[in-house]
Design a protein around this motif. Structure first.
Motif, PDB file in Angstrom:
ATOM      1  N   MET A   1       0.845  -1.176   0.000  1.00  0.00           N
ATOM      2  CA  MET A   1       0.000   0.000   0.000  1.00  0.00           C
ATOM      3  C   MET A   1       0.894   1.245   0.000  1.00  0.00           C
ATOM      4  SD  MET A   1      -3.194   0.887   2.533  1.00  0.00           S
ATOM      5  CE  MET A   1      -3.912  -0.698   2.218  1.00  0.00           C
ATOM      6  N   THR A   2       0.564   2.199  -0.841  1.00  0.00           N
ATOM      7  CA  THR A   2       1.341   3.428  -0.944  1.00  0.00           C
ATOM      8  C   THR A   2       1.138   4.300   0.292  1.00  0.00           C
ATOM      9  OG1 THR A   2       1.083   3.404  -3.329  1.00  0.00           O
ATOM     10  CG2 THR A   2       1.698   5.508  -2.333  1.00  0.00           C
ATOM     11  N   PRO A   3       2.210   4.724   0.943  1.00  0.00           N
ATOM     12  CA  PRO A   3       2.056   5.652   2.071  1.00  0.00           C
ATOM     13  C   PRO A   3       1.836   7.085   1.568  1.00  0.00           C
ATOM     14  CG  PRO A   3       4.362   5.105   1.787  1.00  0.00           C
ATOM     15  CD  PRO A   3       3.598   4.298   0.770  1.00  0.00           C
ATOM     16  N   TYR A   4       1.098   7.842   2.332  1.00  0.00           N
ATOM     17  CA  TYR A   4       0.818   9.237   2.005  1.00  0.00           C
ATOM     18  C   TYR A   4       1.207  10.099   3.198  1.00  0.00           C
ATOM     19  CZ  TYR A   4      -1.923   7.306  -1.793  1.00  0.00           C
ATOM     20  OH  TYR A   4      -2.316   6.635  -2.914  1.00  0.00           O
ATOM     21  N   ILE A   5       2.147  11.000   2.973  1.00  0.00           N
ATOM     22  CA  ILE A   5       2.572  11.916   4.033  1.00  0.00           C
ATOM     23  C   ILE A   5       2.199  13.350   3.657  1.00  0.00           C
ATOM     24  CG2 ILE A   5       4.508  12.736   5.427  1.00  0.00           C
ATOM     25  CD1 ILE A   5       3.847   9.709   5.752  1.00  0.00           C
ATOM     26  N   ASP A   6       2.445  13.717   2.415  1.00  0.00           N
ATOM     27  CA  ASP A   6       2.156  15.059   1.917  1.00  0.00           C
ATOM     28  C   ASP A   6       1.180  14.971   0.750  1.00  0.00           C
ATOM     29  OD1 ASP A   6       4.017  16.457   3.628  1.00  0.00           O
ATOM     30  OD2 ASP A   6       5.604  15.555   2.424  1.00  0.00           O
ATOM     31  N   PRO A   7       0.435  16.047   0.486  1.00  0.00           N
ATOM     32  CA  PRO A   7      -0.493  16.023  -0.649  1.00  0.00           C
ATOM     33  C   PRO A   7       0.260  15.972  -1.977  1.00  0.00           C
ATOM     34  CG  PRO A   7      -0.427  18.214   0.329  1.00  0.00           C
ATOM     35  CD  PRO A   7       0.408  17.324   1.201  1.00  0.00           C
ATOM     36  N   SER A   8      -0.380  15.380  -2.968  1.00  0.00           N
ATOM     37  CA  SER A   8       0.172  15.438  -4.320  1.00  0.00           C
ATOM     38  C   SER A   8      -0.156  16.813  -4.893  1.00  0.00           C
ATOM     39  CB  SER A   8      -0.454  14.353  -5.197  1.00  0.00           C
ATOM     40  OG  SER A   8      -1.832  14.639  -5.422  1.00  0.00           O
ATOM     41  N   ARG A   9       0.492  17.170  -5.967  1.00  0.00           N
ATOM     42  CA  ARG A   9       0.192  18.444  -6.622  1.00  0.00           C
ATOM     43  C   ARG A   9      -1.289  18.494  -7.010  1.00  0.00           C
ATOM     44  NH1 ARG A   9       2.874  22.543  -8.869  1.00  0.00           N
ATOM     45  NH2 ARG A   9       4.904  21.546  -8.697  1.00  0.00           N
ATOM     46  N   GLU A  10      -1.792  17.396  -7.552  1.00  0.00           N
ATOM     47  CA  GLU A  10      -3.184  17.333  -8.005  1.00  0.00           C
ATOM     48  C   GLU A  10      -4.174  17.514  -6.854  1.00  0.00           C
ATOM     49  OE1 GLU A  10      -5.762  13.627  -9.356  1.00  0.00           O
ATOM     50  OE2 GLU A  10      -4.335  14.222 -10.920  1.00  0.00           O
ATOM     51  N   THR A  11      -3.959  16.807  -5.740  1.00  0.00           N
ATOM     52  CA  THR A  11      -4.899  16.921  -4.622  1.00  0.00           C
ATOM     53  C   THR A  11      -4.797  18.292  -3.949  1.00  0.00           C
ATOM     54  OG1 THR A  11      -3.374  15.851  -3.057  1.00  0.00           O
ATOM     55  CG2 THR A  11      -4.984  14.437  -4.194  1.00  0.00           C
ATOM     56  N   PHE A  12      -3.604  18.855  -3.900  1.00  0.00           N
ATOM     57  CA  PHE A  12      -3.469  20.175  -3.288  1.00  0.00           C
ATOM     58  C   PHE A  12      -4.103  21.254  -4.173  1.00  0.00           C
ATOM     59  CE2 PHE A  12      -1.092  23.876  -1.522  1.00  0.00           C
ATOM     60  CZ  PHE A  12      -1.568  23.756  -0.229  1.00  0.00           C
ATOM     61  N   GLU A  13      -4.003  21.112  -5.478  1.00  0.00           N
ATOM     62  CA  GLU A  13      -4.675  22.047  -6.384  1.00  0.00           C
ATOM     63  C   GLU A  13      -6.187  21.968  -6.206  1.00  0.00           C
ATOM     64  OE1 GLU A  13      -3.385  24.493  -8.237  1.00  0.00           O
ATOM     65  OE2 GLU A  13      -1.404  23.934  -7.480  1.00  0.00           O
TER      66      GLU A  13
ATOM     67  N   ARG B   1       5.836   8.547  17.355  1.00  0.00           N
ATOM     68  CA  ARG B   1       4.872   9.245  18.230  1.00  0.00           C
ATOM     69  C   ARG B   1       5.553  10.423  18.930  1.00  0.00           C
ATOM     70  NH1 ARG B   1      -0.052   8.115  20.205  1.00  0.00           N
ATOM     71  NH2 ARG B   1       0.020   5.940  19.544  1.00  0.00           N
ATOM     72  N   ARG B   2       6.773  10.224  19.417  1.00  0.00           N
ATOM     73  CA  ARG B   2       7.493  11.324  20.095  1.00  0.00           C
ATOM     74  C   ARG B   2       7.769  12.460  19.137  1.00  0.00           C
ATOM     75  NH1 ARG B   2       8.941  15.324  21.551  1.00  0.00           N
ATOM     76  NH2 ARG B   2      10.583  15.887  23.010  1.00  0.00           N
ATOM     77  N   ALA B   3       8.135  12.144  17.892  1.00  0.00           N
ATOM     78  CA  ALA B   3       8.380  13.192  16.898  1.00  0.00           C
ATOM     79  C   ALA B   3       7.081  13.941  16.583  1.00  0.00           C
ATOM     80  CB  ALA B   3       8.976  12.593  15.625  1.00  0.00           C
ATOM     81  N   TYR B   4       5.952  13.232  16.559  1.00  0.00           N
ATOM     82  CA  TYR B   4       4.675  13.905  16.297  1.00  0.00           C
ATOM     83  C   TYR B   4       4.297  14.804  17.479  1.00  0.00           C
ATOM     84  CZ  TYR B   4       0.351  14.848  13.922  1.00  0.00           C
ATOM     85  OH  TYR B   4      -0.659  15.505  13.260  1.00  0.00           O
ATOM     86  N   GLU B   5       4.613  14.378  18.686  1.00  0.00           N
ATOM     87  CA  GLU B   5       4.390  15.252  19.850  1.00  0.00           C
ATOM     88  C   GLU B   5       5.200  16.537  19.714  1.00  0.00           C
ATOM     89  OE1 GLU B   5       5.430  12.698  23.097  1.00  0.00           O
ATOM     90  OE2 GLU B   5       3.529  11.588  22.985  1.00  0.00           O
TER      91      GLU B   5
ATOM     92  N   ARG C   1       6.656  16.346  11.706  1.00  0.00           N
ATOM     93  CA  ARG C   1       5.532  15.548  11.203  1.00  0.00           C
ATOM     94  C   ARG C   1       6.025  14.542  10.170  1.00  0.00           C
ATOM     95  NH1 ARG C   1       1.992  15.182   7.046  1.00  0.00           N
ATOM     96  NH2 ARG C   1      -0.179  14.730   7.548  1.00  0.00           N
ATOM     97  N   THR C   2       6.830  15.014   9.241  1.00  0.00           N
ATOM     98  CA  THR C   2       7.351  14.146   8.189  1.00  0.00           C
ATOM     99  C   THR C   2       8.203  13.029   8.787  1.00  0.00           C
ATOM    100  OG1 THR C   2       7.312  15.993   6.640  1.00  0.00           O
ATOM    101  CG2 THR C   2       8.696  14.117   6.057  1.00  0.00           C
ATOM    102  N   ALA C   3       9.021  13.359   9.773  1.00  0.00           N
ATOM    103  CA  ALA C   3       9.868  12.353  10.423  1.00  0.00           C
ATOM    104  C   ALA C   3       9.032  11.328  11.188  1.00  0.00           C
ATOM    105  CB  ALA C   3      10.851  13.039  11.371  1.00  0.00           C
ATOM    106  N   ALA C   4       7.890  11.757  11.691  1.00  0.00           N
ATOM    107  CA  ALA C   4       7.063  10.936  12.570  1.00  0.00           C
ATOM    108  C   ALA C   4       6.227   9.896  11.847  1.00  0.00           C
ATOM    109  CB  ALA C   4       6.131  11.835  13.375  1.00  0.00           C
TER     110      ALA C   4
END
Length: 143
Positions: free
Chosen positions: A1-13, A52-56, A121-124
């Motif tokens: 399954m493809t992970p999603y961390i940031d929006p794609s250009r298409e979804t952000f547009e 979890r600690r990085a997200y905190e 967030r990205t690291a977490a």
């Protein structure tokens, strides 16, 4: 399954094309890494933090910006089990963030301090979902 961390250009547009002057609520689903993955030169690299600690840390450093633009958390929960959906898909946490309008969200993500905070967030995260909803009325029926 493809992970999603940031929006794609298409979804952000698509997000940017929606009205910016109405309240929005953002559903966040989070799956943390076992070990946070920071860029090598980052101040938290090598600390051995969990995702979890990085997200905190992301919450701590982005929180003042989120509050300044008028954001608030209207619901938060810890995942227990998938009822409808793929049994192998799970999340650690979820929450709904409310913004007075989409412009406030854009103001937050453009803030230089937020751009530094979002590295946490990205690291977490191993995977995530972020979905925009127009707020609706609560009630005692599903319809």
């Amino acid at each position: 399954m493809t992970p999603y961390i940031d929006p794609s250009r298409e979804t952000f547009e698509a997000f940017k094309a929606l009205p910016r002057d109405t309240p929005i609520q953002m559903l966040n689903l989070l799956l943390y890494r076992d070990q946070a993955q920071y860029p090598e030169a980052h101040e938290h690299a090598g600390k051995g933090w969990s995702g979890r600690r990085a997200y905190e840390e992301y919450g701590r450093t982005s929180g003042p910006i989120f509050a300044r633009v008028g954001g608030s958390i209207v619901w938060r929960g810890t995942f227990e089990t998938m009822v409808t959906g793929p049994a192998e898909r799970h999340w650690h946490d979820g929450f709904v963030a409310h913004y007075p309008n989409a412009g406030a969200f854009f103001e937050m993500i453009k803030d230089p301090d937020y751009q530094q905070a979002v590295v946490n967030r990205t690291a977490a995260l191993l995977d995530s979902r972020l979905m925009r909803f127009a707020p609706g009325e609560g009630g005692d029926t599903f319809g």
